[in-house]
Scaffold this active site. Structure first.
Site, PDB file in Angstrom:
ATOM      1  N   GLY A  11      -1.635   8.201  -3.934  1.00 37.88           N
ATOM      2  CA  GLY A  11      -2.594   7.104  -4.517  1.00 37.88           C
ATOM      3  C   GLY A  11      -3.853   7.286  -3.870  1.00 37.88           C
ATOM      4  O   GLY A  11      -4.046   7.069  -2.434  1.00 37.88           O
ATOM      5  N   ALA A  22     -16.083  10.979   8.192  1.00 33.95           N
ATOM      6  CA  ALA A  22     -16.087  10.810   9.856  1.00 33.95           C
ATOM      7  C   ALA A  22     -15.347  12.433  10.363  1.00 33.95           C
ATOM      8  O   ALA A  22     -15.526  12.683  11.135  1.00 33.95           O
ATOM      9  CB  ALA A  22     -14.970   9.721  10.250  1.00 33.95           C
ATOM     10  N   ARG A  25     -18.296  14.945  10.118  1.00 38.35           N
ATOM     11  CA  ARG A  25     -19.237  14.916  11.128  1.00 38.35           C
ATOM     12  C   ARG A  25     -18.527  15.169  12.415  1.00 38.35           C
ATOM     13  O   ARG A  25     -19.497  15.684  13.285  1.00 38.35           O
ATOM     14  CB  ARG A  25     -19.909  13.499  10.768  1.00 38.35           C
ATOM     15  N   ARG A  72      -0.771  14.236  -7.036  1.00 42.92           N
ATOM     16  CA  ARG A  72       0.446  14.390  -6.792  1.00 42.92           C
ATOM     17  C   ARG A  72       0.773  15.985  -7.323  1.00 42.92           C
ATOM     18  O   ARG A  72       0.285  16.355  -8.238  1.00 42.92           O
ATOM     19  CB  ARG A  72       1.310  13.605  -7.266  1.00 42.92           C
ATOM     20  N   ASP A 103       3.360   8.494   3.101  1.00 41.53           N
ATOM     21  CA  ASP A 103       4.389   9.061   3.736  1.00 41.53           C
ATOM     22  C   ASP A 103       4.874  10.277   3.054  1.00 41.53           C
ATOM     23  O   ASP A 103       5.223  11.578   3.905  1.00 41.53           O
ATOM     24  CB  ASP A 103       5.555   8.168   3.963  1.00 41.53           C
ATOM     25  N   THR A 127      -3.370   4.139   2.123  1.00 39.77           N
ATOM     26  CA  THR A 127      -2.649   3.574   0.969  1.00 39.77           C
ATOM     27  C   THR A 127      -3.132   2.175   0.745  1.00 39.77           C
ATOM     28  O   THR A 127      -2.967   1.487   1.969  1.00 39.77           O
ATOM     29  CB  THR A 127      -1.122   3.821   1.291  1.00 39.77           C
ATOM     30  N   ILE A 128      -3.184   1.520  -0.424  1.00 38.02           N
ATOM     31  CA  ILE A 128      -3.556   0.322  -0.456  1.00 38.02           C
ATOM     32  C   ILE A 128      -2.296  -0.833   0.141  1.00 38.02           C
ATOM     33  O   ILE A 128      -2.669  -1.700   0.448  1.00 38.02           O
ATOM     34  CB  ILE A 128      -3.985  -0.191  -1.642  1.00 38.02           C
ATOM     35  N   ASP A 129      -1.281  -0.224   0.142  1.00 36.09           N
ATOM     36  CA  ASP A 129       0.039  -1.027   0.514  1.00 36.09           C
ATOM     37  C   ASP A 129       0.101  -1.678   1.840  1.00 36.09           C
ATOM     38  O   ASP A 129       1.089  -2.544   2.147  1.00 36.09           O
ATOM     39  CB  ASP A 129       1.143  -0.346  -0.017  1.00 36.09           C
ATOM     40  N   ASP A 131       2.346  -0.361   4.140  1.00 31.20           N
ATOM     41  CA  ASP A 131       3.501  -0.267   4.479  1.00 31.20           C
ATOM     42  C   ASP A 131       3.984   0.875   5.063  1.00 31.20           C
ATOM     43  O   ASP A 131       5.216   1.178   5.182  1.00 31.20           O
ATOM     44  CB  ASP A 131       4.194  -0.560   3.048  1.00 31.20           C
ATOM     45  N   ARG A 164      -3.403 -25.287 -15.797  1.00 28.44           N
ATOM     46  CA  ARG A 164      -2.687 -24.230 -16.340  1.00 28.44           C
ATOM     47  C   ARG A 164      -1.552 -23.614 -14.974  1.00 28.44           C
ATOM     48  O   ARG A 164      -2.153 -23.925 -14.091  1.00 28.44           O
ATOM     49  CB  ARG A 164      -3.302 -22.952 -17.026  1.00 28.44           C
ATOM     50  N   ARG A 173       4.602  -1.902  -5.463  1.00 31.58           N
ATOM     51  CA  ARG A 173       5.994  -1.448  -6.037  1.00 31.58           C
ATOM     52  C   ARG A 173       7.126  -1.812  -5.020  1.00 31.58           C
ATOM     53  O   ARG A 173       8.077  -2.210  -5.278  1.00 31.58           O
ATOM     54  CB  ARG A 173       5.920  -0.272  -6.460  1.00 31.58           C
ATOM     55  N   GLY A 187      -4.537 -19.959  -1.705  1.00 32.15           N
ATOM     56  CA  GLY A 187      -3.685 -21.186  -1.734  1.00 32.15           C
ATOM     57  C   GLY A 187      -2.573 -21.172  -2.884  1.00 32.15           C
ATOM     58  O   GLY A 187      -2.248 -22.180  -3.315  1.00 32.15           O
ATOM     59  N   GLU A 189       0.615 -21.533  -4.900  1.00 33.96           N
ATOM     60  CA  GLU A 189       1.904 -22.328  -4.725  1.00 33.96           C
ATOM     61  C   GLU A 189       3.012 -21.697  -4.522  1.00 33.96           C
ATOM     62  O   GLU A 189       3.973 -22.114  -3.738  1.00 33.96           O
ATOM     63  CB  GLU A 189       1.968 -23.119  -6.006  1.00 33.96           C
ATOM     64  N   SER A 217      -3.487 -27.296 -11.164  1.00 30.95           N
ATOM     65  CA  SER A 217      -3.306 -25.985 -11.547  1.00 30.95           C
ATOM     66  C   SER A 217      -2.374 -25.377 -10.495  1.00 30.95           C
ATOM     67  O   SER A 217      -2.030 -26.010  -9.574  1.00 30.95           O
ATOM     68  CB  SER A 217      -4.599 -24.831 -11.262  1.00 30.95           C
TER      69      SER A 217
HETATM   70  P1  ATP Z   1       1.492   7.084  -2.031  1.00 29.88           P
HETATM   71  O1  ATP Z   1       1.624   5.910  -0.702  1.00 29.88           O
HETATM   72  O2  ATP Z   1       0.168   6.658  -2.361  1.00 29.88           O
HETATM   73  O3  ATP Z   1       2.381   7.049  -2.832  1.00 29.88           O
HETATM   74  P2  ATP Z   1       2.002   9.638  -0.768  1.00 29.88           P
HETATM   75  O4  ATP Z   1       1.385  10.472   0.246  1.00 29.88           O
HETATM   76  O5  ATP Z   1       3.210   8.937  -0.169  1.00 29.88           O
HETATM   77  O6  ATP Z   1       1.060   8.241  -1.133  1.00 29.88           O
HETATM   78  P3  ATP Z   1       3.487  11.078  -2.595  1.00 29.88           P
HETATM   79  O7  ATP Z   1       3.183  11.366  -4.144  1.00 29.88           O
HETATM   80  O8  ATP Z   1       4.695  10.508  -2.304  1.00 29.88           O
HETATM   81  O9  ATP Z   1       2.190  10.327  -2.260  1.00 29.88           O
HETATM   82  O10 ATP Z   1       3.246  12.479  -2.058  1.00 29.88           O
HETATM   83  C1  ATP Z   1       2.097  13.157  -2.131  1.00 29.88           C
HETATM   84  C2  ATP Z   1       2.377  14.564  -2.219  1.00 29.88           C
HETATM   85  O11 ATP Z   1       2.990  15.150  -0.977  1.00 29.88           O
HETATM   86  C3  ATP Z   1       3.434  15.057  -3.401  1.00 29.88           C
HETATM   87  O12 ATP Z   1       2.706  15.019  -4.666  1.00 29.88           O
HETATM   88  C4  ATP Z   1       3.635  16.449  -2.826  1.00 29.88           C
HETATM   89  O13 ATP Z   1       2.630  17.360  -3.228  1.00 29.88           O
HETATM   90  C5  ATP Z   1       3.759  16.154  -1.455  1.00 29.88           C
HETATM   91  N1  ATP Z   1       4.972  15.995  -1.041  1.00 29.88           N
HETATM   92  C6  ATP Z   1       5.885  14.982  -0.747  1.00 29.88           C
HETATM   93  N2  ATP Z   1       7.160  14.910  -0.506  1.00 29.88           N
HETATM   94  C7  ATP Z   1       6.943  16.288  -0.418  1.00 29.88           C
HETATM   95  C8  ATP Z   1       8.214  16.949   0.204  1.00 29.88           C
HETATM   96  N3  ATP Z   1       9.562  16.630   0.423  1.00 29.88           N
HETATM   97  N4  ATP Z   1       7.980  18.715   0.249  1.00 29.88           N
HETATM   98  C9  ATP Z   1       6.953  18.947   0.037  1.00 29.88           C
HETATM   99  N5  ATP Z   1       5.785  18.095  -0.360  1.00 29.88           N
HETATM  100  C10 ATP Z   1       5.966  16.911  -0.651  1.00 29.88           C
END
Ligand code: ATP
Length: 322
Positions: A11, A22, A25, A72, A103, A127-129, A131, A164, A173, A187, A189, A217
């Site tokens: 994502g 960065a 450069r 992906r 990850d 990643t924006i999450d 996590d 409302r 997710r 703030g 609720e 609200s």
């Molecule tokens: P986000 O947090 O936004 O989902 P992400 O890096 O976890 O980011 P994924 O779609 O899980 O996003 O992985 C990105 C790409 O990394 C996949 O489309 C794939 O090309 C590669 N990838 C992920 N897992 C594997 C794996 N087990 N083996 C090989 N390539 C992988």
């Protein structure tokens, strides 16, 4: 090391461009060549890569999205796909790579390096999450929570004007970090996240209390992955029991991924991109760069899994303040 390439994968998130800049450069400053690989691992397989100079990354630090595009790529999960990727990297003379992603991206890099150890990867968390283990901040999170906060502030204005109750769904997710920050800062609720059990009865009691105490609200922030359902489903459940409220639902959606990165985003992304490039030059690989307590740290890819722990103090504070 002769040529360092950078790519963005998974994502997209605001701040990725600052990180790309960065990397390029820093590599050039250290006397190395720099390259960009387009559309995540798909660009590895298609040979979609190009050399970058100082000007290739001019005037991008303030832009959301990623100039290298993201994708992906299922084919990279296969040994044949990774062989094609290796051949293209070798042809292009790339021996070090900064991976900006999540990850999944790091898992792919880890597997690739086991098969082709002459190419080294270091990661930056994109990643924006927010996590990922091994960092206090991921690239994109600060901008996403500020975007969500501004949107919710605006919804609060109209919610107050009409007495409302709004259910506002934010991204997340598997993780509720965006919901928690956006909810506390506006703030809200109540804030419903996947990490904690959603008690619909308790929520109804709280909203009822607000009604009786003449709140004009109410805002309930819902992470899209909350186990009780998304904002629409939860709003339906509440509506069936609280008919005196006018209930509305708003899904913030992809606006949370875009926009100009905040100041802190640009600073952190720049720090991480520079640190990743220096780490490659120093011979490090198979690690993700993180910022923990304002220091650069290195976490092995194998440990950069998603984490689901929500600070229990924050959860308690939401109840106390709302
Ligand atoms: P986000 O947090 O936004 O989902 P992400 O890096 O976890 O980011 P994924 O779609 O899980 O996003 O992985 C990105 C790409 O990394 C996949 O489309 C794939 O090309 C590669 N990838 C992920 N897992 C594997 C794996 N087990 N083996 C090989 N390539 C992988």
């Amino acid at each position: 090391m002769k040529k360092i390439a950078v790519f963005t994968s998974g994502g997209d998130s605001p701040g990725m461009n600052a990180c790309i800049r960065a990397v390029v450069r820093t590599a050039l400053h250290e006397g190395l060549a720099a390259a960009g690989i387009c559309r995540g691992y798909q660009g590895f397989i298609d040979g979609d890569m190009y050399d970058m100079d100082h000007h290739s990354v001019s005037n991008i630090i303030q832009q959301g999205g990623t100039i290298l595009r993201s994708a992906r790529c299922a084919e990279f999960r296969t040994p044949e796909g990774r062989r094609k990727a290796y051949e293209n990297l070798a042809k292009f003379g790339i021996d070090g790579i900064v991976a900006i992603g999540g990850d999944g991206t790091f898992t792919g890099a880890h597997i690739f390096m086991q098969e082709y150890p002459d190419i080294k990867f270091v990661g930056c968390p994109g990643t924006i999450d927010n996590d990922l283990m091994g960092t206090d901040y991921t690239i994109g999170y600060d901008t996403a929570i500020n975007t969500a906060m501004e949107a919710i502030d605006k919804i609060r204005d109209t919610a107050s004007a009409h007495d409302r109750l709004f259910f506002i769904e934010v991204m997340g997710r598997d993780a509720g970090f965006i919901a928690m920050a956006a909810g506390i800062s506006t703030g809200a609720e109540a804030i419903l996240v996947p990490e904690t059990h959603t008690d619909i009865e308790g929520l109804i009691e709280k909203l009822e209390w607000g009604w009786k105490n003449k709140k004009n609200s109410s805002i309930v922030v819902v992470a899209e992955g909350d186990e009780a359902g998304g904002a629409h489903k939860i709003a339906e459940m509440v509506k069936a029991r609280l008919d005196h409220y006018e209930i509305k639902v708003s899904i913030l959606g992809h606006i949370q991924r875009g926009g100009r990165p905040t100041c802190m985003e640009r600073v952190r992304a720049s720090r991480m991109g520079a640190a990743a490039t220096r780490a490659l030059i120093e011979g490090k690989s198979n690690v993700m760069i993180g910022i923990v307590n304002n220091e650069i740290v290195y976490t092995p890819f194998g440990q950069c899994i998603k984490h689901q722990q929500m600070d229990s103090n924050l959860v308690e504070m939401v109840d106390l303040l709302s």
